[in-house]
Every structure is written in structure tokens, then in C-alpha cells.
Design an enzyme around this catalytic site. Structure first.
Site, PDB file in Angstrom:
ATOM      1  N   HIS A   1       5.148   3.115  15.931  1.00  0.00           N
ATOM      2  CA  HIS A   1       5.649   2.022  15.587  1.00  0.00           C
ATOM      3  C   HIS A   1       5.555   1.407  16.284  1.00  0.00           C
ATOM      4  O   HIS A   1       4.775   0.523  16.916  1.00  0.00           O
ATOM      5  CB  HIS A   1       6.278   1.373  14.617  1.00  0.00           C
ATOM      6  N   ARG A   2       6.598   1.716  17.891  1.00  0.00           N
ATOM      7  CA  ARG A   2       6.774   0.822  18.939  1.00  0.00           C
ATOM      8  C   ARG A   2       5.626   0.985  20.185  1.00  0.00           C
ATOM      9  O   ARG A   2       5.065   0.276  20.639  1.00  0.00           O
ATOM     10  CB  ARG A   2       8.129   1.528  19.157  1.00  0.00           C
TER      11      ARG A   2
ATOM     12  N   ALA B   1      12.327  -4.900  11.763  1.00  0.00           N
ATOM     13  CA  ALA B   1      12.225  -3.559  11.865  1.00  0.00           C
ATOM     14  C   ALA B   1      13.592  -3.816  10.368  1.00  0.00           C
ATOM     15  O   ALA B   1      14.341  -3.404  10.924  1.00  0.00           O
ATOM     16  CB  ALA B   1      12.346  -2.968  12.862  1.00  0.00           C
TER      17      ALA B   1
ATOM     18  N   SER C   1      -1.063   4.244   4.538  1.00  0.00           N
ATOM     19  CA  SER C   1      -2.562   3.761   3.772  1.00  0.00           C
ATOM     20  C   SER C   1      -3.034   2.387   5.035  1.00  0.00           C
ATOM     21  O   SER C   1      -4.217   1.711   4.982  1.00  0.00           O
ATOM     22  CB  SER C   1      -2.180   2.727   2.991  1.00  0.00           C
ATOM     23  N   GLY C   2      -3.395   2.747   6.578  1.00  0.00           N
ATOM     24  CA  GLY C   2      -2.853   1.018   7.034  1.00  0.00           C
ATOM     25  C   GLY C   2      -2.404   0.020   7.233  1.00  0.00           C
ATOM     26  O   GLY C   2      -2.490  -0.984   7.757  1.00  0.00           O
TER      27      GLY C   2
ATOM     28  N   GLY D   1       1.039  -1.644  -0.358  1.00  0.00           N
ATOM     29  CA  GLY D   1       0.378   0.106   0.101  1.00  0.00           C
ATOM     30  C   GLY D   1       0.664   0.989  -0.371  1.00  0.00           C
ATOM     31  O   GLY D   1       1.955   0.831  -0.083  1.00  0.00           O
ATOM     32  N   GLY D   2       0.438   2.537  -0.587  1.00  0.00           N
ATOM     33  CA  GLY D   2       0.591   3.700  -0.412  1.00  0.00           C
ATOM     34  C   GLY D   2       1.507   4.462   1.514  1.00  0.00           C
ATOM     35  O   GLY D   2       0.890   3.323   2.566  1.00  0.00           O
TER      36      GLY D   2
ATOM     37  N   ARG E   1       2.799  -1.879  19.649  1.00  0.00           N
ATOM     38  CA  ARG E   1       2.948  -3.068  19.798  1.00  0.00           C
ATOM     39  C   ARG E   1       3.037  -3.147  21.986  1.00  0.00           C
ATOM     40  O   ARG E   1       3.919  -2.395  21.859  1.00  0.00           O
ATOM     41  CB  ARG E   1       4.293  -3.724  19.854  1.00  0.00           C
TER      42      ARG E   1
ATOM     43  N   ASP F   1       8.922  -4.985   8.425  1.00  0.00           N
ATOM     44  CA  ASP F   1       7.780  -3.150   8.154  1.00  0.00           C
ATOM     45  C   ASP F   1       9.217  -2.851   8.172  1.00  0.00           C
ATOM     46  O   ASP F   1       9.992  -2.504   8.843  1.00  0.00           O
ATOM     47  CB  ASP F   1       6.917  -3.021   9.709  1.00  0.00           C
TER      48      ASP F   1
END
Length: 173
Positions: free
Chosen positions: A47-48, A31, A10-11, A6-7, A51, A78
């Protein structure tokens, strides 16, 4: 193996995290980002923060194939395009690195979710490096999609199933 493309924003990542979290913990987060500037440090922090403590996070900007091979639990990568950037900027053998990645992915011991940015939908980059990157990302995604059990394209936070799982074609997750 599931490939999630995805862009930007975008999720992709949050969707991929939910896929892995549907498996029993612990989960490994591989990562590939490097925090070269404040904006990237903020992205990594975001991002961290999503989680839980059940995640085992490893920073693998270059040696992604080995990290996938060594993992014994469900794995989230990712992202592929940042890994590709790292390999290209290091002037490493891109063909050998991509082949090693595909081999590691197809031999993964458990569930594997790969996240990548679809960069080929925008304007043609105005420089040779940008065009090469766009083309190499497209080639890498095509090769991985051919091996993947499922491919998902994210648009505005919504998953579009491009290649449904052969195990359960009606299951969008």
C-alpha cells in the site's frame, strides 16, 4: 463522503486512492492496520509503495474519529474493518466508538473516502467472535452508507456504483 466496499483484493484501496488523488494535494491517508505478522507487513508495504510523496500517512489503529476530525485535507481511511477489529479486540465500547466515527465522518471538513471489507457474503463464521465481527461490520457499513453521498462496491477491480452521488448522479468516480 464516499464509502468503498468489496472483498479481499477487489481493488478497493487503489480505487479509493484514485478518488482522493482527483482532489488537490496534499492528501491524508489514515491507516488502521497493525503489522502483527509478516503477511500484514507485506500488505502495508504494498500500500505504501503505491503512494506518492503528496500523501500524509498517519497510523490510527484506534483513534480514527479524532484523526478524521483533525484533518483539513482530503482523507482516505483504509480500512474500516481493521479499525473495527482493533476496537473489538481492545474490548472498547463498540457502540460509543462507532457513534463517534459516524459523527466524525458526517462532520469531515473535506472529501472523505472510506474503505471497508464486505465480509458478509461468505460462509457463516464457526465461532461467536467471528459472527459478532461480521454482524458489527455489516451494521457499521449500513450506518455509514446511509450518511454517504456515494457508495461503491468493488468486484474484480471494477467499481459498481451502489449509491450514486446526488451532486452528479451520472459521475461514476
Amino acid at each position: 463522503m464516499t464509502l468503498v466496499l468489496g472483498g479481499a483484493r477487489s481493488g478497493k484501496s487503489s480505487y479509493a486512492e484514485r478518488l482522493i488523488e482527483a482532489c488537490p494535494a496534499p492528501w491524508t491517508y489514515l491507516a488502521t492496520a497493525q503489522a502483527w505478522d509478516d503477511e500484514m507487513r507485506e500488505r502495508i508495504t504494498l500500500h505504501r509503495s503505491r503512494r506518492s510523496g503528496d500523501w500524509i500517512a498517519r497510523d490510527v489503529p484506534m483513534d480514527l474519529p479524532r484523526a478524521i476530525t483533525e484533518a483539513r485535507e482530503p482523507v482516505l481511511v483504509d480500512c474500516l474493518t481493521l479499525w473495527l477489529t482493533n476496537v473489538m479486540l481492545a474490548e472498547a465500547d463498540l457502540s460509543a466508538a462507532s457513534a463517534a466515527l459516524i459523527e466524525a465522518c458526517t462532520a469531515a471538513r473535506g472529501p472523505l473516502v472510506l474503505v471497508g471489507n464486505e465480509v458478509g457474503l461468505g460462509i457463516v463464521p464457526d465461532n461467536a467472535l467471528g459472527r459478532r465481527f461480521r454482524d458489527e461490520a455489516g451494521r457499521l457499513h449500513q450506518r455509514l452508507a446511509a450518511q454517504a453521498d456515494r457508495v461503491v462496491f468493488m468486484v474484480a477491480g471494477l467499481p459498481m456504483i451502489v449509491k450514486p452521488s446526488s451532486e452528479n448522479p451520472g459521475n461514476p468516480s
